[in-house]
Scaffold this motif. Structure first.
Motif, PDB file in Angstrom:
ATOM      1  N   ALA A   1      87.865  40.624   7.972  1.00 24.64           N
ATOM      2  CA  ALA A   1      88.113  39.355   7.436  1.00 24.64           C
ATOM      3  C   ALA A   1      89.685  38.975   7.750  1.00 24.64           C
ATOM      4  CB  ALA A   1      87.830  39.151   6.049  1.00 24.64           C
ATOM      5  N   PHE A   2      90.558  39.977   7.532  1.00 25.66           N
ATOM      6  CA  PHE A   2      91.827  39.722   7.925  1.00 25.66           C
ATOM      7  C   PHE A   2      91.978  39.364   9.120  1.00 25.66           C
ATOM      8  CE2 PHE A   2      95.533  41.460   9.690  1.00 25.66           C
ATOM      9  CZ  PHE A   2      96.619  40.963   8.977  1.00 25.66           C
ATOM     10  N   SER A   3      91.476  40.243  10.082  1.00 25.71           N
ATOM     11  CA  SER A   3      91.712  40.073  11.568  1.00 25.71           C
ATOM     12  C   SER A   3      90.927  38.540  11.872  1.00 25.71           C
ATOM     13  CB  SER A   3      90.995  41.144  12.324  1.00 25.71           C
ATOM     14  OG  SER A   3      91.300  42.298  11.899  1.00 25.71           O
ATOM     15  N   ARG A   4      89.936  38.344  11.529  1.00 25.91           N
ATOM     16  CA  ARG A   4      89.236  37.082  11.972  1.00 25.91           C
ATOM     17  C   ARG A   4      89.873  35.895  11.695  1.00 25.91           C
ATOM     18  NH1 ARG A   4      86.258  36.113  15.431  1.00 25.91           N
ATOM     19  NH2 ARG A   4      87.766  34.838  15.885  1.00 25.91           N
ATOM     20  N   VAL A   5      90.512  35.878  10.184  1.00 31.62           N
ATOM     21  CA  VAL A   5      91.289  34.672   9.809  1.00 31.62           C
ATOM     22  C   VAL A   5      92.684  34.528  10.729  1.00 31.62           C
ATOM     23  CG1 VAL A   5      92.910  33.658   8.015  1.00 31.62           C
ATOM     24  CG2 VAL A   5      90.456  34.658   7.642  1.00 31.62           C
ATOM     25  N   ALA A   6      93.151  35.674  10.762  1.00 28.84           N
ATOM     26  CA  ALA A   6      94.452  35.763  11.873  1.00 28.84           C
ATOM     27  C   ALA A   6      94.159  35.173  13.219  1.00 28.84           C
ATOM     28  CB  ALA A   6      94.968  37.065  11.803  1.00 28.84           C
ATOM     29  N   ASP A   7      92.937  35.879  13.915  1.00 27.61           N
ATOM     30  CA  ASP A   7      92.556  35.189  15.290  1.00 27.61           C
ATOM     31  C   ASP A   7      92.332  33.790  15.150  1.00 27.61           C
ATOM     32  OD1 ASP A   7      91.982  35.276  17.718  1.00 27.61           O
ATOM     33  OD2 ASP A   7      89.972  36.555  17.401  1.00 27.61           O
ATOM     34  N   ASP A   8      91.689  33.225  14.150  1.00 28.35           N
ATOM     35  CA  ASP A   8      91.547  31.737  14.374  1.00 28.35           C
ATOM     36  C   ASP A   8      92.741  31.012  13.746  1.00 28.35           C
ATOM     37  OD1 ASP A   8      88.696  32.334  14.565  1.00 28.35           O
ATOM     38  OD2 ASP A   8      87.993  31.993  12.691  1.00 28.35           O
ATOM     39  N   LEU A   9      93.599  31.661  13.262  1.00 29.20           N
ATOM     40  CA  LEU A   9      94.717  30.853  12.918  1.00 29.20           C
ATOM     41  C   LEU A   9      95.454  30.762  14.351  1.00 29.20           C
ATOM     42  CD1 LEU A   9      96.252  32.130   9.673  1.00 29.20           C
ATOM     43  CD2 LEU A   9      94.982  30.017   9.941  1.00 29.20           C
ATOM     44  N   GLY A  10      95.378  31.624  15.283  1.00 28.60           N
ATOM     45  CA  GLY A  10      96.094  31.655  16.316  1.00 28.60           C
ATOM     46  C   GLY A  10      95.176  30.631  17.487  1.00 28.60           C
ATOM     47  N   ASP A  11      93.880  31.113  17.526  1.00 29.69           N
ATOM     48  CA  ASP A  11      92.966  30.543  18.508  1.00 29.69           C
ATOM     49  C   ASP A  11      92.537  29.207  18.148  1.00 29.69           C
ATOM     50  OD1 ASP A  11      93.349  32.275  20.484  1.00 29.69           O
ATOM     51  OD2 ASP A  11      91.308  33.100  20.300  1.00 29.69           O
ATOM     52  N   GLU A  12      92.256  28.709  16.899  1.00 31.42           N
ATOM     53  CA  GLU A  12      91.666  27.250  16.534  1.00 31.42           C
ATOM     54  C   GLU A  12      92.546  26.243  16.287  1.00 31.42           C
ATOM     55  OE1 GLU A  12      88.432  27.240  17.062  1.00 31.42           O
ATOM     56  OE2 GLU A  12      88.447  29.421  17.675  1.00 31.42           O
ATOM     57  N   VAL A  13      93.762  26.828  16.424  1.00 29.03           N
ATOM     58  CA  VAL A  13      94.806  25.477  16.218  1.00 29.03           C
ATOM     59  C   VAL A  13      95.320  25.170  17.434  1.00 29.03           C
ATOM     60  CG1 VAL A  13      97.063  25.028  15.169  1.00 29.03           C
ATOM     61  CG2 VAL A  13      95.290  26.656  13.997  1.00 29.03           C
ATOM     62  N   ALA A  14      95.342  23.978  18.044  1.00 29.80           N
ATOM     63  CA  ALA A  14      95.623  23.332  19.239  1.00 29.80           C
ATOM     64  C   ALA A  14      97.172  23.735  19.407  1.00 29.80           C
ATOM     65  CB  ALA A  14      95.136  21.861  19.593  1.00 29.80           C
ATOM     66  N   ASP A  15      98.152  23.260  18.517  1.00 34.44           N
ATOM     67  CA  ASP A  15      99.451  23.395  18.625  1.00 34.44           C
ATOM     68  C   ASP A  15     100.045  24.637  18.593  1.00 34.44           C
ATOM     69  OD1 ASP A  15     102.250  22.999  18.543  1.00 34.44           O
ATOM     70  OD2 ASP A  15     102.052  21.519  16.806  1.00 34.44           O
ATOM     71  N   PRO A  16     100.678  25.329  19.640  1.00 32.90           N
ATOM     72  CA  PRO A  16     101.023  26.604  19.519  1.00 32.90           C
ATOM     73  C   PRO A  16     102.213  26.849  18.574  1.00 32.90           C
ATOM     74  CG  PRO A  16     101.805  25.705  21.549  1.00 32.90           C
ATOM     75  CD  PRO A  16     100.765  24.750  20.773  1.00 32.90           C
ATOM     76  N   VAL A  17     102.920  25.844  18.212  1.00 30.90           N
ATOM     77  CA  VAL A  17     104.191  25.763  17.434  1.00 30.90           C
ATOM     78  C   VAL A  17     103.733  26.176  15.939  1.00 30.90           C
ATOM     79  CG1 VAL A  17     106.115  24.722  16.274  1.00 30.90           C
ATOM     80  CG2 VAL A  17     105.750  24.449  18.973  1.00 30.90           C
ATOM     81  N   LEU A  18     102.399  25.140  15.498  1.00 31.19           N
ATOM     82  CA  LEU A  18     101.970  25.383  14.275  1.00 31.19           C
ATOM     83  C   LEU A  18     101.109  26.539  14.253  1.00 31.19           C
ATOM     84  CD1 LEU A  18     101.061  24.263  11.477  1.00 31.19           C
ATOM     85  CD2 LEU A  18      99.072  22.924  12.916  1.00 31.19           C
ATOM     86  N   ALA A  19     100.414  27.215  15.359  1.00 32.47           N
ATOM     87  CA  ALA A  19      99.811  28.337  15.112  1.00 32.47           C
ATOM     88  C   ALA A  19     100.591  29.487  14.983  1.00 32.47           C
ATOM     89  CB  ALA A  19      98.843  28.501  16.580  1.00 32.47           C
ATOM     90  N   ALA A  20     101.871  29.270  15.622  1.00 36.52           N
ATOM     91  CA  ALA A  20     102.736  30.360  15.336  1.00 36.52           C
ATOM     92  C   ALA A  20     103.465  30.490  13.845  1.00 36.52           C
ATOM     93  CB  ALA A  20     103.876  30.316  16.461  1.00 36.52           C
ATOM     94  N   ASN A  21     103.791  29.283  13.282  1.00 37.84           N
ATOM     95  CA  ASN A  21     104.051  29.089  11.990  1.00 37.84           C
ATOM     96  C   ASN A  21     102.766  29.802  10.998  1.00 37.84           C
ATOM     97  OD1 ASN A  21     106.434  28.112  12.740  1.00 37.84           O
ATOM     98  ND2 ASN A  21     105.861  26.057  12.689  1.00 37.84           N
ATOM     99  N   LEU A  22     101.550  29.322  11.148  1.00 39.22           N
ATOM    100  CA  LEU A  22     100.586  29.797  10.472  1.00 39.22           C
ATOM    101  C   LEU A  22     100.555  31.250  10.420  1.00 39.22           C
ATOM    102  CD1 LEU A  22      97.919  27.225  11.349  1.00 39.22           C
ATOM    103  CD2 LEU A  22      99.080  27.553   8.940  1.00 39.22           C
ATOM    104  N   LEU A  23     100.814  31.909  11.597  1.00 42.12           N
ATOM    105  CA  LEU A  23     100.625  33.472  11.797  1.00 42.12           C
ATOM    106  C   LEU A  23     101.864  33.888  10.930  1.00 42.12           C
ATOM    107  CD1 LEU A  23      99.273  33.832  15.498  1.00 42.12           C
ATOM    108  CD2 LEU A  23      98.040  34.519  13.286  1.00 42.12           C
TER     109      LEU A  23
END
Length: 319
Positions: A64-86
């Motif tokens: 679950a930890f890995s799945r959420v982290a992966d999706d925060l990076g891959d399912e968010v179109a804006d790379p800046v937002l994805a980086a901030n979420l990670l």
């Protein structure tokens, strides 16, 4: 399972991953992780069925930890937002280790039991987040060596987490696991050449492409040349050799864990066989493992599971 959601911590990411307003109980958190694991990746669910029941919640929280982290990076179109979420996810991980009573997300509530009962190192989780952070900025790889460096963060921590919570903490086994995990990562790249390209990423290493006369235009136009085939022969042989070498780990762990490790390794070998059966043309369609092969793998794993129930041959876990 649904919770009243707090709309701040992970705002902008997938809605199903938002932090609950009220901290879930351990049972609720574990059920959340189990549901995520069993609905997002069937192969993971099947593989963990062969593990001892007592350790399955550990694996589900890790997944679950890995799945959420992966999706925060891959399912968010804006790379800046994805980086901030990670970055936020890393902060939540740190809170889980440093101030566990403050954690509210079901992943970290469930993960606290895994941490408390196994002592799993924080760095293994942080390495995974680092890999997903890399995905936001690195979209081309120049060499196999660079890809292996990426796998050091993206794949190898998963194998080491599996070993750790199963009671195996020595570096010898860790290095064998690294070979299997890196090979599985590479095979996944070799299968997904077109899909990755369409997402703006290229994991075929530039040095191999240059060696065999392959260009980005060949990938973009799905032009399968003799040189492309020669490159894929080289790359798949490389991954198969790593799987074979790392597979020696199966003789060093208990029978039940061996069944799971063998299932993943043989799945990787079957994926390579799928590439070969397609004439190495990964541009035409994504190579896949046939249902017959999957059933054979599961049947062999079931036999191994039953055999383990009547065996006392369990290599000792070394701290």
């Amino acid at each position: 399972m649904s919770f009243e959601l707090l709309r701040d911590d992970l705002a902008g990411g997938p809605a199903e991953y938002l932090t609950p307003a009220v901290r879930p109980s351990l049972v609720e958190a574990q059920q959340w992780c189990k549901t995520l694991a069993t609905t997002h990746y069937e192969n993971f669910h099947v593989a963990t069925w062969f593990l001892p029941k007592r350790v399955r919640p550990y694996f589900q929280s890790i997944y679950a930890f890995s799945r959420v982290a992966d999706d925060l990076g891959d399912e968010v179109a804006d790379p800046v937002l994805a980086a901030n979420l990670l970055t936020t996810w890393q902060g939540m991980l740190d809170e889980c280790y440093d101030e566990p009573a403050r954690s509210r997300h079901p992943v970290f509530v469930a993960l606290q039991q895994t941490i408390a009962e196994t002592g799993v190192p924080r760095q293994l989780f942080s390495d995974l987040i680092h890999a997903f952070q890399m995905d936001q900025t690195v979209t081309r790889y120049e060499s196999l060596e660079q890809l292996i460096g990426y796998s050091r963060y993206s794949a190898n921590p998963v194998g080491r987490l599996v070993l750790w919570v199963s009671g195996y903490r020595d570096e010898e086994r860790g290095l064998l696991s690294d070979k299997v995990c890196t090979a599985l990562q590479l095979v996944n790249f070799w299968q997904d050449v077109v899909e990755d390209w369409e997402r703006g990423r290229r994991y075929l290493p530039a040095d191999a492409m240059q060696r065999f006369g392959v260009t980005d235009e060949h990938i973009a136009g799905r032009v399968f040349t003799p040189g492309f085939k020669q490159m894929m022969v080289f790359l798949t042989d490389y991954a198969r050799t790593m799987l074979l070498e790392g597979g020696a780990i199966s003789g060093t762990v208990d029978r039940e864990l061996t069944v799971t490790l063998d299932l993943f390794r043989k799945g990787g070998e079957a994926a390579i066989d799928g590439i070969v059966a397609q004439g190495y043309d990964v541009l035409r369609a994504r190579p896949s493992v046939s249902k017959t092969t999957k059933m054979q793998l599961l049947g062999g794993a079931l036999v191994g599971k039953l055999g383990g129930l009547f065996s006392s041959d369990k290599p000792e876990a070394r701290p």
